[in-house]
Design a protein around this motif. Structure first.
Motif, short mmCIF file in Angstrom:
data_model
loop_
_atom_site.label_atom_id
_atom_site.label_comp_id
_atom_site.label_asym_id
_atom_site.label_seq_id
_atom_site.Cartn_x
_atom_site.Cartn_y
_atom_site.Cartn_z
N THR A 195 0.74 -1.10 -0.25
CA THR A 195 0.12 0.05 0.13
C THR A 195 0.78 1.31 -0.08
O THR A 195 0.42 2.32 -0.63
CB THR A 195 -0.98 0.06 1.12
OG1 THR A 195 -0.12 -0.24 2.39
CG2 THR A 195 -2.11 -1.16 1.01
N TRP A 196 1.89 1.42 0.66
CA TRP A 196 2.55 2.43 0.67
C TRP A 196 3.14 2.84 -0.85
O TRP A 196 3.38 4.30 -0.80
CB TRP A 196 4.00 2.13 1.60
CG TRP A 196 5.27 1.37 1.03
CD1 TRP A 196 5.32 0.02 1.18
CD2 TRP A 196 6.19 1.82 -0.01
NE1 TRP A 196 6.29 -0.39 0.49
CE2 TRP A 196 6.71 0.53 -0.06
CE3 TRP A 196 6.68 2.91 -0.38
CZ2 TRP A 196 7.90 0.53 -1.21
CZ3 TRP A 196 7.58 2.80 -1.50
CH2 TRP A 196 8.37 1.83 -1.59
N ASP A 375 2.52 13.32 2.60
CA ASP A 375 2.40 12.24 3.55
C ASP A 375 3.21 12.56 4.88
O ASP A 375 3.14 11.88 5.91
CB ASP A 375 2.52 10.65 3.00
CG ASP A 375 3.80 10.31 2.96
OD1 ASP A 375 4.44 11.16 1.81
OD2 ASP A 375 4.27 9.32 3.15
N SER A 380 0.35 8.48 10.96
CA SER A 380 0.55 7.04 10.53
C SER A 380 -0.85 6.10 10.73
O SER A 380 -1.20 5.22 9.90
CB SER A 380 1.73 6.33 11.19
OG SER A 380 1.47 6.35 12.53
N GLU A 381 -1.49 6.51 11.99
CA GLU A 381 -2.72 5.93 12.64
C GLU A 381 -3.87 5.75 11.25
O GLU A 381 -4.65 5.12 11.32
CB GLU A 381 -3.09 6.23 13.80
CG GLU A 381 -2.20 6.04 14.87
CD GLU A 381 -1.07 7.32 15.06
OE1 GLU A 381 -0.53 7.36 16.08
OE2 GLU A 381 -1.22 8.12 14.22
N SER A 383 -3.45 5.56 8.13
CA SER A 383 -3.41 4.81 7.11
C SER A 383 -3.67 5.38 5.49
O SER A 383 -4.50 4.79 4.90
CB SER A 383 -4.14 3.32 7.43
OG SER A 383 -3.52 2.88 8.48
N ASP A 385 -2.07 5.55 2.96
CA ASP A 385 -1.86 4.57 1.84
C ASP A 385 -2.95 3.71 1.46
O ASP A 385 -3.24 3.55 0.20
CB ASP A 385 -0.33 3.96 1.94
CG ASP A 385 -0.50 3.32 3.40
OD1 ASP A 385 -1.16 3.37 4.14
OD2 ASP A 385 0.73 2.53 3.54
N ALA A 386 -3.55 3.03 2.58
CA ALA A 386 -4.50 1.95 2.38
C ALA A 386 -5.74 2.71 1.86
O ALA A 386 -6.65 2.24 0.94
CB ALA A 386 -4.77 1.32 3.79
N ASP A 410 -11.71 11.08 8.98
CA ASP A 410 -10.67 10.40 9.61
C ASP A 410 -9.45 11.58 9.89
O ASP A 410 -8.67 11.36 11.24
CB ASP A 410 -9.81 9.36 8.64
CG ASP A 410 -10.78 8.15 8.74
OD1 ASP A 410 -12.03 8.20 9.19
OD2 ASP A 410 -10.14 7.29 7.88
N TYR A 414 -8.19 11.47 13.74
CA TYR A 414 -6.81 11.21 14.26
C TYR A 414 -6.11 12.44 14.70
O TYR A 414 -5.02 12.29 15.21
CB TYR A 414 -6.12 10.45 13.03
CG TYR A 414 -6.62 8.99 12.97
CD1 TYR A 414 -6.35 8.05 14.15
CD2 TYR A 414 -7.30 8.50 11.87
CE1 TYR A 414 -6.95 6.72 13.90
CE2 TYR A 414 -7.95 7.29 11.76
CZ TYR A 414 -7.71 6.55 12.80
OH TYR A 414 -8.22 5.19 12.70
#
Length: 436
Positions: A195-196, A375, A380-381, A383, A385-386, A410, A414
């Motif tokens: 995903t990254w 990015d 990171s939480e 996500s 990329d996903a 989101d 976060y």
């Protein structure tokens, strides 16, 4: 005493999740006889041999200071655990990303505005560090050293053989992809199974299509990602027409191998992939061009971020010795040693060579037409990329709206504490949001 804000946010996670792994990196500093000991901890494990060579050269030429550069596995985990135990190195090597933002916000770094060699740093990279500040701070807290770049890698021999020219605008880029397809060649490779990798073209598009301070603007409530990322999301989806079928079935390694073997003319990835590609095809003639995201070349910006920078810890008791180390690291010959072995772009002003693969982006580097990876500002939480991968797989008519709405939702989830902190700062500072 260094502020303990970091402790409450990280202690439970690190001490339970990291266990003894982090603690093994913590030990008493050894002091060479008659010398001031300076300890650097670096997150760049792949550069361990280079930093060891540089440290040895420093120690051979300095009788009053002994330099140790440690590059442990899981360096960031070890550092966070050491911070909780208030066992600080003198200097850390860190990228320009959210870890830097969090450590700075926790009050761990010293202001190095009085470091003389700081004036030799390219303004674009100093600006990137300022944009990573959650709350605007007086002073400078990092010495940018080496950067990377992301755009589009291309097979130079294939381009020459077919007479293709590198594009400078979005229309020229899509027309080139159509031309390449018409000649029986696949234009792009992605490798979105990991995903990254979805972030590589996303970042390279976004730096030209969105404001570099977009995340701060969203935190301030002056815009939304739904508005600011609309064109980025649109063009990200459009790329799929020119890549391998079912790109999420192929990994980063698959994509590097395929590109190395001539299965595509171009690859939407950063310069960090070149060594992996050349491990498959050492003789491959690779070039790079800036992602032509806009309809005007003058509006395009190179996606370049700080890969290595040095931050002096506020707890450092030997500031002058630390500064002497930084002056040595910032010498032209030391930087050339690092670049010759690790590649990248020098953050220092001056005539530093770019690798042959990066010659195509040299005008952007020379003129400071660069912006940080978007990015680097994402938690990171979240996500992201996903999220991007899911969006690319969504064929519904409202896929873009669903993706962007989720991005905004989101982000608030976060970043709730950070947004509240910024609101409190704005109220206290009395600064209008419109001026930020």
């Amino acid at each position: 005493m260094v502020k303990k804000k970091l402790v409450y946010g990280l202690a439970a996670l690190l001490l339970t999740g990291c266990g003894l792994t982090g603690l093994m990196g913590c030990g008493n500093k050894a002091t060479a006889e008659g010398r001031t000991e300076i300890e650097i901890v670096s997150y760049k494990k792949e550069a361990v041999d280079t930093f060891n060579k540089i440290a040895a050269r420093f120690n051979e030429t300095h009788d009053d200071i002994h330099l140790t550069i440690d590059s442990p596995n899981e360096a960031m985990t070890i550092l966070k655990t050491r911070f909780i135990r208030e066992d600080y190195p003198d200097i850390i090597v860190i990228g320009g990303d959210m870890d830097y933002s969090n450590f700075l916000d926790a009050g761990l770094f010293a202001d190095i505005s009085d470091l003389d060699v700081l004036s030799e740093t390219k303004s674009a990279y100093l600006d990137m560090d300022k944009q990573l500040e959650f709350i605007p701070q007086d002073g400078t807290y990092g010495l940018p050293y080496a950067a990377n770049a992301a755009g589009i890698l291309y097979n130079k021999d294939m381009f020459e053989q077919h007479g293709w020219e590198t594009p400078e605008t979005w229309n020229e880029f899509t027309a080139l992809c159509e031309q390449i397809q018409s000649e029986g060649v696949q234009p792009l490779y992605f490798g979105f199974k990991d995903t990254w990798t979805c972030l590589a073209p996303w970042n390279a598009l976004a730096v030209s299509l969105a404001d570099p301070q977009l995340c701060s603007q969203v935190n301030n409530g002056t815009t939304t990602f739904t508005k600011a990322y609309d064109e980025t999301a649109e063009k990200m989806k459009a790329l799929l027409a020119y890549g391998e079928p079912n790109p999420t079935a192929y990994s980063y390694n698959d994509a590097c191998t395929a590109f190395a073997r001539g299965q595509s003319a171009m690859y939407t990835i950063g310069s960090y992939a070149i060594s992996q590609i050349k491990s498959v095809n050492p003789d491959m003639n690779i070039g790079t061009f800036t992602f032509p995201a806009n309809e005007k070349e003058a509006d395009n910006v190179l996606n370049s971020g700080i890969d290595v920078q040095f931050c002096v810890m506020k707890s450092c008791e030997n500031k002058e010795a630390a500064y002497e180390v930084l002056r040595f690291l910032y010498r032209d010959d030391t930087i050339r040693t690092y670049l010759s072995e690790q590649g990248g772009i020098a953050c220092k002003q001056g005539d530093f060579p770019l690798s042959s693969e990066l010659e195509g982006v040299s005008p952007y580097v020379a003129s400071n037409r660069m912006a940080d990876f978007q990015d680097h500002h994402y938690p990171s939480e979240m996500s992201v990329d996903a999220m991007i991968q899911t969006y690319l797989l969504d064929d519904s008519s409202d896929a873009k709206e669903t993706f962007l709405n989720k991005f905004d939702k989101d982000w608030k989830r976060y970043n709730r504490d950070l947004i509240w902190k910024i609101q409190q700062y704005n109220e206290k500072d009395g600064t209008s949001e419109d001026t930020k």
